[in-house]
Write a protein that holds these residues in place. Sequence first.
Motif, mmCIF file in Angstrom:
data_model
loop_
_atom_site.group_PDB
_atom_site.id
_atom_site.type_symbol
_atom_site.label_atom_id
_atom_site.label_comp_id
_atom_site.label_asym_id
_atom_site.label_seq_id
_atom_site.Cartn_x
_atom_site.Cartn_y
_atom_site.Cartn_z
ATOM 1 N N GLY A 107 0.772 -1.236 0.000
ATOM 2 C CA GLY A 107 0.000 0.000 0.000
ATOM 3 C C GLY A 107 0.800 1.281 0.000
ATOM 4 N N ALA A 108 1.988 1.258 0.571
ATOM 5 C CA ALA A 108 2.731 2.513 0.768
ATOM 6 C C ALA A 108 3.234 3.125 -0.529
ATOM 7 N N HIS A 109 3.401 2.325 -1.574
ATOM 8 C CA HIS A 109 3.921 2.841 -2.846
ATOM 9 C C HIS A 109 2.822 3.360 -3.772
ATOM 10 N N ARG A 110 1.575 3.154 -3.397
ATOM 11 C CA ARG A 110 0.490 3.608 -4.269
ATOM 12 C C ARG A 110 0.408 5.131 -4.270
ATOM 13 N N PRO A 111 0.036 5.728 -5.398
ATOM 14 C CA PRO A 111 -0.084 7.186 -5.459
ATOM 15 C C PRO A 111 -1.037 7.710 -4.390
ATOM 16 N N GLY A 112 -0.605 8.737 -3.684
ATOM 17 C CA GLY A 112 -1.439 9.341 -2.664
ATOM 18 C C GLY A 112 -1.557 8.566 -1.380
ATOM 19 N N ALA A 113 -0.754 7.516 -1.203
ATOM 20 C CA ALA A 113 -0.820 6.699 0.012
ATOM 21 C C ALA A 113 -0.577 7.553 1.244
ATOM 22 N N GLY A 114 -1.418 7.358 2.252
ATOM 23 C CA GLY A 114 -1.308 8.152 3.465
ATOM 24 C C GLY A 114 -1.467 7.315 4.709
ATOM 25 N N LEU A 115 -1.854 7.959 5.798
ATOM 26 C CA LEU A 115 -1.960 7.285 7.083
ATOM 27 C C LEU A 115 -2.975 6.149 7.088
ATOM 28 N N GLU A 116 -3.937 6.198 6.143
ATOM 29 C CA GLU A 116 -4.927 5.127 6.103
ATOM 30 C C GLU A 116 -4.273 3.769 5.840
ATOM 31 N N VAL A 117 -3.134 3.771 5.148
ATOM 32 C CA VAL A 117 -2.416 2.519 4.891
ATOM 33 C C VAL A 117 -1.847 1.966 6.195
ATOM 34 N N VAL A 118 -1.261 2.838 6.989
ATOM 35 C CA VAL A 118 -0.713 2.425 8.281
ATOM 36 C C VAL A 118 -1.828 1.943 9.199
ATOM 37 N N ASP A 119 -2.942 2.674 9.209
ATOM 38 C CA ASP A 119 -4.062 2.294 10.075
ATOM 39 C C ASP A 119 -4.640 0.933 9.672
ATOM 40 N N ALA A 120 -4.758 0.706 8.374
ATOM 41 C CA ALA A 120 -5.290 -0.576 7.901
ATOM 42 C C ALA A 120 -4.341 -1.712 8.255
ATOM 43 N N ALA A 121 -3.049 -1.459 8.123
ATOM 44 C CA ALA A 121 -2.057 -2.484 8.461
ATOM 45 C C ALA A 121 -2.110 -2.812 9.946
ATOM 46 N N GLN A 122 -2.263 -1.773 10.770
ATOM 47 C CA GLN A 122 -2.309 -1.989 12.213
ATOM 48 C C GLN A 122 -3.581 -2.745 12.616
ATOM 49 N N THR A 123 -4.698 -2.390 11.992
ATOM 50 C CA THR A 123 -5.960 -3.075 12.290
ATOM 51 C C THR A 123 -5.882 -4.546 11.893
ATOM 52 N N ALA A 124 -5.357 -4.818 10.690
ATOM 53 C CA ALA A 124 -5.254 -6.195 10.213
ATOM 54 C C ALA A 124 -4.331 -7.016 11.110
ATOM 55 N N ARG A 125 -3.242 -6.409 11.529
ATOM 56 C CA ARG A 125 -2.322 -7.141 12.400
ATOM 57 C C ARG A 125 -2.959 -7.438 13.747
ATOM 58 N N THR A 126 -3.652 -6.458 14.320
ATOM 59 C CA THR A 126 -4.307 -6.647 15.612
ATOM 60 C C THR A 126 -5.356 -7.746 15.544
ATOM 61 N N GLU A 127 -6.117 -7.761 14.452
ATOM 62 C CA GLU A 127 -7.137 -8.808 14.279
ATOM 63 C C GLU A 127 -6.488 -10.186 14.158
ATOM 64 N N ALA A 128 -5.385 -10.250 13.425
ATOM 65 C CA ALA A 128 -4.682 -11.527 13.284
ATOM 66 C C ALA A 128 -4.145 -11.992 14.618
ATOM 67 N N GLU A 129 -3.651 -11.073 15.431
ATOM 68 C CA GLU A 129 -3.140 -11.428 16.749
ATOM 69 C C GLU A 129 -4.265 -11.953 17.641
ATOM 70 N N ALA A 130 -5.445 -11.293 17.564
ATOM 71 C CA ALA A 130 -6.581 -11.727 18.384
ATOM 72 C C ALA A 130 -7.051 -13.119 17.957
ATOM 73 N N THR A 131 -7.078 -13.354 16.645
ATOM 74 C CA THR A 131 -7.486 -14.662 16.145
ATOM 75 C C THR A 131 -6.542 -15.761 16.605
ATOM 76 N N THR A 132 -5.251 -15.461 16.582
ATOM 77 C CA THR A 132 -4.248 -16.414 17.051
ATOM 78 C C THR A 132 -4.441 -16.740 18.537
ATOM 79 N N ALA A 133 -4.741 -15.696 19.302
ATOM 80 C CA ALA A 133 -4.933 -15.888 20.743
ATOM 81 C C ALA A 133 -6.160 -16.773 21.026
ATOM 82 N N GLU A 134 -7.208 -16.628 20.209
ATOM 83 C CA GLU A 134 -8.426 -17.405 20.404
ATOM 84 C C GLU A 134 -8.218 -18.898 20.122
ATOM 85 N N THR A 135 -7.275 -19.188 19.233
ATOM 86 C CA THR A 135 -7.046 -20.585 18.855
ATOM 87 C C THR A 135 -6.098 -21.299 19.807
ATOM 88 N N LEU A 136 -5.478 -20.552 20.693
ATOM 89 C CA LEU A 136 -4.523 -21.165 21.618
ATOM 90 C C LEU A 136 -5.231 -21.770 22.831
#
Length: 346
Positions: free
Chosen positions: A317-346
């Motif tokens: 996402g960061a190389h796309r024209p006009g890329a801004g903070l929304e890319v960082v926010d989306a990456a952080q949200t996706a990572r947090t969700e993945a971490e929560a999913t991992t925790a639920e399966t443990l």
Amino acid sequence: MREEPVRQRVSKVRSAARLSVAPMMDWTDRHCRFLHRQFSARTLLYTEMVTAPALVRGGATHLLDHDAREQPVALQLGGSDPGELAEAAALGADAGYPEINLNCGCPSDRVKSGLFGAVLMADPARVAACVSAMAQSVGDRAEITVKCRIGIDDQTPATVLPDFLQQIADAGVSRVTVHARKAWLQGLSPKENRDIPPLDYDLVLRMKDRFPNLHLSVNGGITTLDQAQGFLDRGIDGVMIGRAAYHDPASVLSRADPEIYGQGTAADPDKVVTAMRPYIAAHLEQGGKLHQISRHMLGLFTGRPGARIWRRHLSEGAHRPGAGLEVVDAAQTARTEAEATTAETL
């Protein structure tokens, strides 16, 4: 932000040298350093190597740009002409760097052909003349230091290194970082020179015994804070970590303040991302590109659930024209969700 007095900055950079992040070409730019500072308030940071000719002959003073919030930060210079290095050092001191470091360790072809870097290990008298001229040009505004190897090519390190250290100490240098490997300028690539020549930590430790008044830092092959603390416990004054600090700053730098300096608390990489948002926003407003900063953030969650998703979001996402903070926010949200999913399966 209020500027610290010069003497205070010089004193601070010396105490910070207990742990430092190595100068790394194409990596430790000002955005990388600002990111690393969010993990540790005390670790000493270094610029990429800046050549004296670029500053003095090329007028490329923009290479000295940095944010005062990066301090303590040191400028590394490359060169071999005493007069030119003196001018470059003065420019660095004018720009607010409390330490100016002379590169006597880089083995790249570009550096070798310019008669500086590791090739200077063969000419300690020239190095002594260089650091003496640099010290005269900066006065008490900055400390002049050296980063070197234990030797080059067919040199015998046990003979060469003490002579090299003696000559630069006689010229007024009191702080040195030693990469505990030879540099083979004939036969090995710069990449191979980072791994193939064997490490000789014992030689560096012996140099501390031989030169007790020198502040000696060890560099090369050190990847964890536990290793760093081990060297400090053995009497070495400082430890410099390179690629490990870049690729996994959360592991190497987040606990540096409480564990190495005995102050502060461990940094949370999620909070570091949040702290970077105003800096990123200001950079974008000035016409900068997101990827110029985000490329340094790819390893923030190394070893944690969701790290791959985080890297993918930023990389794509960061190389796309006009890329801004929304890319960082989306990456952080996706990572947090993945971490929560991992925790639920443990």
